[in-house]
Design an enzyme around this catalytic site. Structure first.
Site, PDB file in Angstrom:
ATOM      1  N   TRP A  10       6.388  20.904 -54.064  1.00 55.59           N
ATOM      2  CA  TRP A  10       6.572  22.001 -53.110  1.00 55.59           C
ATOM      3  C   TRP A  10       6.976  23.311 -53.756  1.00 55.59           C
ATOM      4  CZ3 TRP A  10      11.457  23.468 -54.134  1.00 55.59           C
ATOM      5  CH2 TRP A  10      12.378  22.495 -54.512  1.00 55.59           C
ATOM      6  N   ASN A  11       7.381  23.317 -55.037  1.00 55.20           N
ATOM      7  CA  ASN A  11       8.015  24.548 -55.541  1.00 55.20           C
ATOM      8  C   ASN A  11       7.027  25.663 -55.864  1.00 55.20           C
ATOM      9  OD1 ASN A  11       7.158  23.054 -57.764  1.00 55.20           O
ATOM     10  ND2 ASN A  11       8.791  23.819 -59.073  1.00 55.20           N
ATOM     11  N   PRO A  66       3.418  25.471 -54.653  1.00 56.11           N
ATOM     12  CA  PRO A  66       2.362  24.615 -54.104  1.00 56.11           C
ATOM     13  C   PRO A  66       0.949  25.062 -54.491  1.00 56.11           C
ATOM     14  CG  PRO A  66       3.539  25.799 -52.348  1.00 56.11           C
ATOM     15  CD  PRO A  66       4.292  26.027 -53.623  1.00 56.11           C
ATOM     16  N   LYS A 115      -3.438  15.835 -52.460  1.00 59.73           N
ATOM     17  CA  LYS A 115      -2.309  15.632 -51.548  1.00 59.73           C
ATOM     18  C   LYS A 115      -1.237  16.680 -51.817  1.00 59.73           C
ATOM     19  CE  LYS A 115       1.666  13.407 -51.352  1.00 59.73           C
ATOM     20  NZ  LYS A 115       2.375  14.314 -50.428  1.00 59.73           N
ATOM     21  N   GLY A 168       5.554  16.612 -60.290  1.00 56.80           N
ATOM     22  CA  GLY A 168       6.699  16.319 -59.431  1.00 56.80           C
ATOM     23  C   GLY A 168       7.858  15.798 -60.248  1.00 56.80           C
ATOM     24  N   SER A 169       8.687  15.002 -59.604  1.00 58.29           N
ATOM     25  CA  SER A 169       9.910  14.522 -60.258  1.00 58.29           C
ATOM     26  C   SER A 169       9.605  13.371 -61.217  1.00 58.29           C
ATOM     27  CB  SER A 169      10.889  14.050 -59.186  1.00 58.29           C
ATOM     28  OG  SER A 169      10.314  12.988 -58.465  1.00 58.29           O
ATOM     29  N   GLY A 220       7.073  10.249 -60.819  1.00 55.02           N
ATOM     30  CA  GLY A 220       6.054  10.176 -61.872  1.00 55.02           C
ATOM     31  C   GLY A 220       5.965   8.777 -62.475  1.00 55.02           C
ATOM     32  N   GLU A 250       3.114  16.083 -64.933  1.00 58.35           N
ATOM     33  CA  GLU A 250       3.932  17.275 -65.201  1.00 58.35           C
ATOM     34  C   GLU A 250       5.244  17.060 -64.469  1.00 58.35           C
ATOM     35  OE1 GLU A 250       3.611  19.582 -67.249  1.00 58.35           O
ATOM     36  OE2 GLU A 250       1.561  19.123 -67.831  1.00 58.35           O
ATOM     37  N   GLN A 293      14.244  26.999 -58.497  1.00 59.62           N
ATOM     38  CA  GLN A 293      13.486  25.761 -58.235  1.00 59.62           C
ATOM     39  C   GLN A 293      12.233  25.761 -59.109  1.00 59.62           C
ATOM     40  OE1 GLN A 293      14.258  25.132 -53.565  1.00 59.62           O
ATOM     41  NE2 GLN A 293      13.514  27.127 -54.124  1.00 59.62           N
ATOM     42  N   CYS A 328      10.478  23.902 -62.667  1.00 63.06           N
ATOM     43  CA  CYS A 328      10.555  22.905 -63.736  1.00 63.06           C
ATOM     44  C   CYS A 328      10.894  23.588 -65.050  1.00 63.06           C
ATOM     45  CB  CYS A 328       9.236  22.161 -63.847  1.00 63.06           C
ATOM     46  SG  CYS A 328       7.819  23.252 -63.927  1.00 63.06           S
ATOM     47  N   SER A 329      10.505  24.879 -65.159  1.00 63.26           N
ATOM     48  CA  SER A 329      10.711  25.606 -66.417  1.00 63.26           C
ATOM     49  C   SER A 329      11.999  26.428 -66.408  1.00 63.26           C
ATOM     50  CB  SER A 329       9.519  26.545 -66.664  1.00 63.26           C
ATOM     51  OG  SER A 329       9.436  27.478 -65.605  1.00 63.26           O
ATOM     52  N   GLU A 366      18.196  18.042 -64.353  1.00 63.75           N
ATOM     53  CA  GLU A 366      17.502  19.150 -63.709  1.00 63.75           C
ATOM     54  C   GLU A 366      18.186  19.410 -62.370  1.00 63.75           C
ATOM     55  OE1 GLU A 366      13.418  18.356 -62.293  1.00 63.75           O
ATOM     56  OE2 GLU A 366      12.937  20.189 -63.385  1.00 63.75           O
TER      57      GLU A 366
HETATM   58  P1  NAD Z   1       8.522  14.719 -55.862  1.00 64.60           P
HETATM   59  O1  NAD Z   1       8.340  13.874 -57.059  1.00 64.60           O
HETATM   60  O2  NAD Z   1       9.510  14.337 -54.844  1.00 64.60           O
HETATM   61  O3  NAD Z   1       7.143  14.875 -55.079  1.00 64.60           O
HETATM   62  C1  NAD Z   1       5.982  15.345 -55.714  1.00 64.60           C
HETATM   63  C2  NAD Z   1       4.774  14.870 -54.932  1.00 64.60           C
HETATM   64  O4  NAD Z   1       4.711  13.438 -55.030  1.00 64.60           O
HETATM   65  C3  NAD Z   1       4.831  15.190 -53.438  1.00 64.60           C
HETATM   66  O5  NAD Z   1       3.539  15.492 -52.982  1.00 64.60           O
HETATM   67  C4  NAD Z   1       5.309  13.861 -52.838  1.00 64.60           C
HETATM   68  O6  NAD Z   1       4.913  13.681 -51.506  1.00 64.60           O
HETATM   69  C5  NAD Z   1       4.608  12.870 -53.752  1.00 64.60           C
HETATM   70  N1  NAD Z   1       5.204  11.526 -53.775  1.00 64.60           N
HETATM   71  C6  NAD Z   1       6.463  11.156 -53.426  1.00 64.60           C
HETATM   72  N2  NAD Z   1       6.619   9.819 -53.586  1.00 64.60           N
HETATM   73  C7  NAD Z   1       5.447   9.326 -54.053  1.00 64.60           C
HETATM   74  C8  NAD Z   1       4.991   8.047 -54.452  1.00 64.60           C
HETATM   75  N3  NAD Z   1       5.778   6.978 -54.382  1.00 64.60           N
HETATM   76  N4  NAD Z   1       3.732   7.929 -54.933  1.00 64.60           N
HETATM   77  C9  NAD Z   1       2.931   9.010 -55.047  1.00 64.60           C
HETATM   78  N5  NAD Z   1       3.297  10.255 -54.665  1.00 64.60           N
HETATM   79  C10 NAD Z   1       4.544  10.428 -54.187  1.00 64.60           C
HETATM   80  O7  NAD Z   1       8.811  16.192 -56.436  1.00 64.60           O
HETATM   81  P2  NAD Z   1       9.152  17.503 -55.610  1.00 64.60           P
HETATM   82  O8  NAD Z   1      10.558  17.378 -55.129  1.00 64.60           O
HETATM   83  O9  NAD Z   1       8.066  17.799 -54.626  1.00 64.60           O
HETATM   84  O10 NAD Z   1       9.064  18.622 -56.755  1.00 64.60           O
HETATM   85  C11 NAD Z   1      10.100  18.901 -57.618  1.00 64.60           C
HETATM   86  C12 NAD Z   1       9.874  18.235 -58.958  1.00 64.60           C
HETATM   87  O11 NAD Z   1       8.618  18.645 -59.493  1.00 64.60           O
HETATM   88  C13 NAD Z   1      10.889  18.659 -59.987  1.00 64.60           C
HETATM   89  O12 NAD Z   1      11.355  17.542 -60.708  1.00 64.60           O
HETATM   90  C14 NAD Z   1      10.110  19.580 -60.920  1.00 64.60           C
HETATM   91  O13 NAD Z   1      10.603  19.649 -62.205  1.00 64.60           O
HETATM   92  C15 NAD Z   1       8.752  19.012 -60.855  1.00 64.60           C
HETATM   93  N6  NAD Z   1       7.756  20.038 -61.226  1.00 64.60           N
HETATM   94  C16 NAD Z   1       7.197  19.993 -62.481  1.00 64.60           C
HETATM   95  C17 NAD Z   1       6.300  20.964 -62.878  1.00 64.60           C
HETATM   96  C18 NAD Z   1       5.696  20.953 -64.270  1.00 64.60           C
HETATM   97  O14 NAD Z   1       4.721  21.662 -64.489  1.00 64.60           O
HETATM   98  N7  NAD Z   1       6.208  20.178 -65.207  1.00 64.60           N
HETATM   99  C19 NAD Z   1       5.931  21.977 -61.997  1.00 64.60           C
HETATM  100  C20 NAD Z   1       6.507  21.988 -60.734  1.00 64.60           C
HETATM  101  C21 NAD Z   1       7.417  21.001 -60.353  1.00 64.60           C
END
Ligand code: NAD
Length: 486
Positions: free
Chosen positions: A158-159, A161, A182, A235-236, A240, A257, A289, A291-292, A390
């Site tokens: 979401w940060n 999108p 998604k 995502g997180s 991941g 990522e 909010q 990642c960087s 983080e």
């Molecule tokens: P999140 O991991 O909660 O969700 C990310 C995505 O995964 C969402 O679309 C969510 O619905 C989906 N998801 C949740 N559970 C799942 C599952 N079991 N299986 C598959 N998909 C699932 O992360 P968030 O809170 O949306 O975003 C914040 C995180 O993203 C932070 O940790 C941030 O560091 C990371 N991020 C990384 C980068 C990068 O380039 N490295 C960029 C932006 C955000």
């Protein structure tokens, strides 16, 4: 979902095979500045994922055989569509993400640049295709082909999108893949608008499919679907790992990522005003909010006091408020859960003995919304969660160092390795430190500029693979050598 949300129009959250559909689930999307619902988006389930994969597989044969030049035309149309809908896309990111206008504008510009860049790469790929490979014998000849890896699943947070979507979608389409996307259930509005632009771009039906929904209902079935060849996830770390585990069942390719705990190093010879600007940008952009986020600020001991004074003054001068107010520099956190998480970290750090110099609470001018004043901490114990994890909020931890080696060791002491920044007026010092840092991008005397031409991703547990640049497109390609006896 509350009653106010019920009064909002229901948006179709599924775009499958060129048609819009309603999913069974109702997801309330809120404005974090007001806490009020903005819309209800319908979400899909495992069946919707299966429908999207079937549509993608039907479209794949024809789409994968189009030329890069053909795909480039469509990618440029999408870029032009985004430019045309600039104001609308900015407004959605301000209302749904709480991004101030200048941040929302940067995101839209990034998306346009990304689609145009991968249009260029798609065209260039036509020239590269079937290139002869030099062999040590004339008895054989070999040519190299890069072919699209199949139907790909793109899961984004979401940060940022629209930006995280564009970094995956543009290279996947350029490579000739079909896509199931998604968005985050928290911020799907920008991607819904992007999908409308794509629908009008002339992209054949089934090449791009969108399934809104929660991680469990939609993301997990995508990671496990045998018809998806590769999952690209941002995502997180916790999620991941789950995605990687599900993907292992069908030996899918995975790009990840994930999180970061990055440092900004202020060397003894640094321009302090510049260092303060960069620390503020690296810590408070997008309300931290990111990642960087350079949430660890390491300052040469002899400059620590003046740096802290200037940083606190800077943090206290930042205007926090709704993007709709004039002159706002920092918006709210994205939702209540994120707000609570950051406030809990702040309280725990104080209890652990860290010293809060300013901020970290709700501004008096903002009785509603998920607003937090930018915080500066010092004397943060090295084993404290605020230092190690983080935080994903507007919180900087500042610490002194007594030698270059100590600064590098402190910066590298993390399971993450996404980015880092160095501030120094001596280019040899800056380069030496940059080379020693374990990070995918290091900025020297620079804000966190990102170009489509340079890679995005990090060392250690921050990433698996790289986005952007040619690496971003190679992530969606298979390599094939055709070898013949001459
Ligand atoms: P999140 O991991 O909660 O969700 C990310 C995505 O995964 C969402 O679309 C969510 O619905 C989906 N998801 C949740 N559970 C799942 C599952 N079991 N299986 C598959 N998909 C699932 O992360 P968030 O809170 O949306 O975003 C914040 C995180 O993203 C932070 O940790 C941030 O560091 C990371 N991020 C990384 C980068 C990068 O380039 N490295 C960029 C932006 C955000």
């Amino acid at each position: 979902m509350n009653e106010a949300a019920d009064r909002h129009p229901v948006l179709q959250g599924l775009y499958l095979n060129g048609q819009w559909w309603e999913g069974k689930e109702r997801l309330a999307v809120i404005n974090p500045s007001t806490e009020a619902p903005l819309a209800i988006v319908t979400g899909g389930d495992a069946q919707s994922v299966d429908d999207a994969v079937q549509a993608s597989r039907s479209a794949f044969d024809a789409w994968s055989r189009t030329t890069g030049a053909f795909r480039a035309v469509i990618l440029r149309r999408i870029a032009a569509g985004v430019a045309e809908r600039r104001e609308r896309l900015m407004s959605l990111q301000s209302t749904n993400n709480g991004k101030p206008g200048f941040e929302a504008a940067m995101d839209v510009d990034d998306v346009i640049a990304t689609f145009n860049y991968y249009a260029d790469l798609a065209e260039a790929a036509d020239v590269q295709q079937n290139r002869e490979v030099a062999l040590p014998t004339e008895a054989f000849a070999a040519r190299l082909r890069r072919e699209p890896c199949g139907v790909v699943g793109l899961i984004v947070p979401w940060n940022f999108p629209m930006v995280t979507t564009a970094w995956k979608l543009a290279p996947a389409l350029a490579a000739g893949c079909c896509v199931v996307l998604k968005p985050s259930e928290i911020t799907p509005l920008a991607e819904l608008e992007l999908a409308r632009i794509i629908a009008a771009s002339g992209l054949p039906d089934g090449v791009f499919n969108l399934v809104c929904g929660t991680g469990l209902a939609v993301g997990a079935p995508m990671a496990g679907h045998p018809g998806i060849a590769k999952v690209s996830f941002t995502g997180s770390n916790a999620v991941g790992v789950q995605v990687m585990q599900r993907a292992a069942e069908t030996v899918k390719g995975v790009s990840l990522e994930l999180g970061g705990k990055s440092s900004l190093l202020v060397m003894a010879d640094a321009d302090l005003d510049l260092a303060v600007e960069l620390a503020s940008g690296g810590g408070y952009f997008n309300a931290g909010q990111m990642c960087s986020a350079t949430s660890r600020v390491l300052v040469a001991e002899e400059r620590l006091e003046p740096f802290l004074q200037r940083l606190v003054a800077k943090a206290q001068s930042i205007r926090v408020g709704s993007p709709e107010e004039d002159g706002v520099e920092m918006g709210p956190l994205v939702n209540q859960a994120q707000y609570r998480r950051v406030v809990d970290h702040i309280e725990t750090a104080k209890a652990d003995g860290a010293r809060l110099l300013c901020g970290g609470q709700r501004p008096a001018s903002q009785p509603r919304g998920y607003f937090l004043e930018p915080a500066v901490f010092t004397q943060v114990p090295l084993n404290c969660a605020l230092w190690r994890e983080e935080i994903f909020g507007p919180v900087l931890c500042v610490r002194g160092f007594s030698s270059e080696a100590e600064a590098i060791a402190l910066a590298n002491d993390s399971p993450f390795g996404l980015v880092a920044s160095v501030v120094s007026s001596d280019s040899r010092t800056a380069d030496r430190v940059a080379d020693a840092l374990q990070a995918g991008t290091v900025w020297i005397n620079s804000p966190q500029v990102i170009f489509p031409q340079t890679s995005w991703g990090g060392f250690k547990q921050s990433s698996l693979g790289r986005e952007l640049g040619p690496w971003g497109m190679q992530a969606f390609q298979e390599i094939k050598h055709v070898v013949r006896a001459t």
